[in-house]
Motif scaffolding. Structure first.
Motif, PDB file in Angstrom:
ATOM      1  N   GLN A  15      28.843  45.237  38.926  1.00 17.23           N
ATOM      2  CA  GLN A  15      29.337  43.762  38.455  1.00 17.23           C
ATOM      3  C   GLN A  15      28.409  43.359  37.343  1.00 17.23           C
ATOM      4  O   GLN A  15      27.187  43.636  37.119  1.00 17.23           O
ATOM      5  CB  GLN A  15      28.876  42.799  39.702  1.00 17.23           C
ATOM      6  N   ILE A 164      49.042  46.808  39.819  1.00 15.93           N
ATOM      7  CA  ILE A 164      48.401  45.699  39.982  1.00 15.93           C
ATOM      8  C   ILE A 164      48.509  45.098  41.259  1.00 15.93           C
ATOM      9  O   ILE A 164      47.913  44.311  42.095  1.00 15.93           O
ATOM     10  CB  ILE A 164      48.601  44.787  38.689  1.00 15.93           C
ATOM     11  N   LYS A 168      45.830  44.063  44.187  1.00  7.38           N
ATOM     12  CA  LYS A 168      45.787  42.766  44.798  1.00  7.38           C
ATOM     13  C   LYS A 168      45.935  42.798  46.341  1.00  7.38           C
ATOM     14  O   LYS A 168      45.000  42.076  47.049  1.00  7.38           O
ATOM     15  CB  LYS A 168      46.639  41.707  44.163  1.00  7.38           C
ATOM     16  N   ILE A 171      42.443  44.560  47.366  1.00 11.41           N
ATOM     17  CA  ILE A 171      41.400  43.604  47.500  1.00 11.41           C
ATOM     18  C   ILE A 171      41.454  42.506  48.193  1.00 11.41           C
ATOM     19  O   ILE A 171      40.327  42.363  48.877  1.00 11.41           O
ATOM     20  CB  ILE A 171      41.339  43.097  45.894  1.00 11.41           C
ATOM     21  N   ASP A 176      36.343  46.617  47.513  1.00  9.87           N
ATOM     22  CA  ASP A 176      35.321  46.267  46.202  1.00  9.87           C
ATOM     23  C   ASP A 176      35.615  46.456  45.043  1.00  9.87           C
ATOM     24  O   ASP A 176      35.435  45.814  43.983  1.00  9.87           O
ATOM     25  CB  ASP A 176      34.123  46.843  46.715  1.00  9.87           C
ATOM     26  N   GLN A 193      42.305  43.331  33.055  1.00  9.00           N
ATOM     27  CA  GLN A 193      42.445  41.595  33.232  1.00  9.00           C
ATOM     28  C   GLN A 193      43.319  41.245  34.211  1.00  9.00           C
ATOM     29  O   GLN A 193      43.043  40.194  34.731  1.00  9.00           O
ATOM     30  CB  GLN A 193      43.249  41.223  31.622  1.00  9.00           C
ATOM     31  N   GLY A 194      44.266  42.164  34.810  1.00 10.03           N
ATOM     32  CA  GLY A 194      45.061  41.821  35.874  1.00 10.03           C
ATOM     33  C   GLY A 194      44.373  42.134  37.261  1.00 10.03           C
ATOM     34  O   GLY A 194      45.062  41.636  38.317  1.00 10.03           O
ATOM     35  N   ILE A 195      43.413  42.821  37.392  1.00  9.59           N
ATOM     36  CA  ILE A 195      42.852  43.048  38.603  1.00  9.59           C
ATOM     37  C   ILE A 195      41.648  42.314  38.711  1.00  9.59           C
ATOM     38  O   ILE A 195      40.629  42.671  37.988  1.00  9.59           O
ATOM     39  CB  ILE A 195      42.566  44.458  38.627  1.00  9.59           C
ATOM     40  N   ASP A 196      41.326  41.615  39.971  1.00  8.57           N
ATOM     41  CA  ASP A 196      40.090  40.702  39.915  1.00  8.57           C
ATOM     42  C   ASP A 196      39.006  41.534  40.850  1.00  8.57           C
ATOM     43  O   ASP A 196      38.634  40.980  41.957  1.00  8.57           O
ATOM     44  CB  ASP A 196      40.501  39.621  40.716  1.00  8.57           C
ATOM     45  N   ALA A 197      38.664  42.768  40.286  1.00  8.95           N
ATOM     46  CA  ALA A 197      37.714  43.663  40.964  1.00  8.95           C
ATOM     47  C   ALA A 197      37.237  44.594  39.833  1.00  8.95           C
ATOM     48  O   ALA A 197      37.876  44.747  38.793  1.00  8.95           O
ATOM     49  CB  ALA A 197      38.346  44.268  42.085  1.00  8.95           C
TER      50      ALA A 197
END
Length: 249
Positions: A15, A164, A168, A171, A176, A193-197
């Motif tokens: 992170q 993607i 999602k 996730i 993680d 940019q499209g994956i929040d991990a």
């Protein structure tokens, strides 16, 4: 340090990475290679199922007996004092509770779980895979970092849509890190940019260097069996030199 704290520390390594500075995790295939990587100063390791399988004399893709795979992973964890994540393919058919128990007993703090069904060679239904990952997460709590491998590109898809969508779902189930295997370089930034991990990408010979992948948005770079193959080529070259120096009879 407890296994939960170690897993949390390992996750923290992914992170807030600066552009061009991804987490680089070499792939040990046995205890000796793990010691070398740790001695060089890498902060953590990620075992490759293919490298371990080859070192044990098996084919990748479910060919390694599960007991032998976990024994090899355990030996790797035993000789280093840095976090180890293990590639355990599609979980070898183990129930989530047994899978988590065996992972924790081996000493790892993370695992790769892929969405290819090794029995059929086909992609699993994404919702069923997400439901299974959720069970693994429930059993593991915060004691494991789950790296969910997405195999859409491996199975021939050429856009980010499927990857993607699956990411999602995974996730949401508690994964993680997301690992879109064989994602084309030109699509990596779109995926990031499209994956929040955190995004895991494998280094490929002839492809972008790890720092360049980091600049594209990658948080974690792994090598699969690449380092094993490089080591075996070096051993072959050494063997050929030694053999050629011997008198012919």
């Amino acid at each position: 340090m407890s296994s939960a704290n170690t897993a949390e520390a390992f996750l923290a390594m992914h992170q807030g990475r600066a552009p061009g500075d991804p987490l680089i995790l070499p792939g040990p295939w046995d205890a000796a290679s793990a010691r070398i990587f740790a001695d060089v100063g890498f902060p953590a390791l990620a075992t490759p199922s293919a490298g371990i399988a080859a070192s044990l004399g098996y084919e990748d893709g479910g060919g390694t007996p599960v007991d032998e795979m976990f024994a090899a992973i355990t030996r790797i964890c035993r000789v280093v004092d840095i976090p180890v994540s293990a590639d355990i393919e599609d979980g070898y058919g183990l129930a989530p509770a047994e899978l988590v128990e065996r992972l924790l007993e081996s000493g790892v703090v993370g695992c790769n779980l892929e969405d290819t069904d090794l029995a059929t060679g086909q992609l699993k239904d994404p919702q069923q895979q997400a439901d299974w990952l959720a069970q693994v997460r429930q059993e593991a709590g915060k004691r494991l970092v789950i790296n969910a491998r997405v195999d859409t590109f491996l199975r021939g898809e050429t856009t980010t849509d499927g990857a993607i969508k699956r990411a999602k779902l995974y996730i949401g189930a508690g994964a993680d890190v997301i690992y879109p295997l064989l994602a084309p370089t030109e699509l990596v930034t779109e995926l990031a940019q499209g994956i929040d991990a955190p995004l895991n990408v494998a280094f490929m010979p002839g492809g972008p260097a790890p720092a360049q992948l980091g600049e594209l948005g990658v948080a974690r770079v792994t090598f699969g069996p690449g380092m094993f193959h490089e080591a075996m080529e070096s051993l072959r070259a050494l063997s050929e030199r030694v053999r050629s120096a011997q008198p012919r009879t």
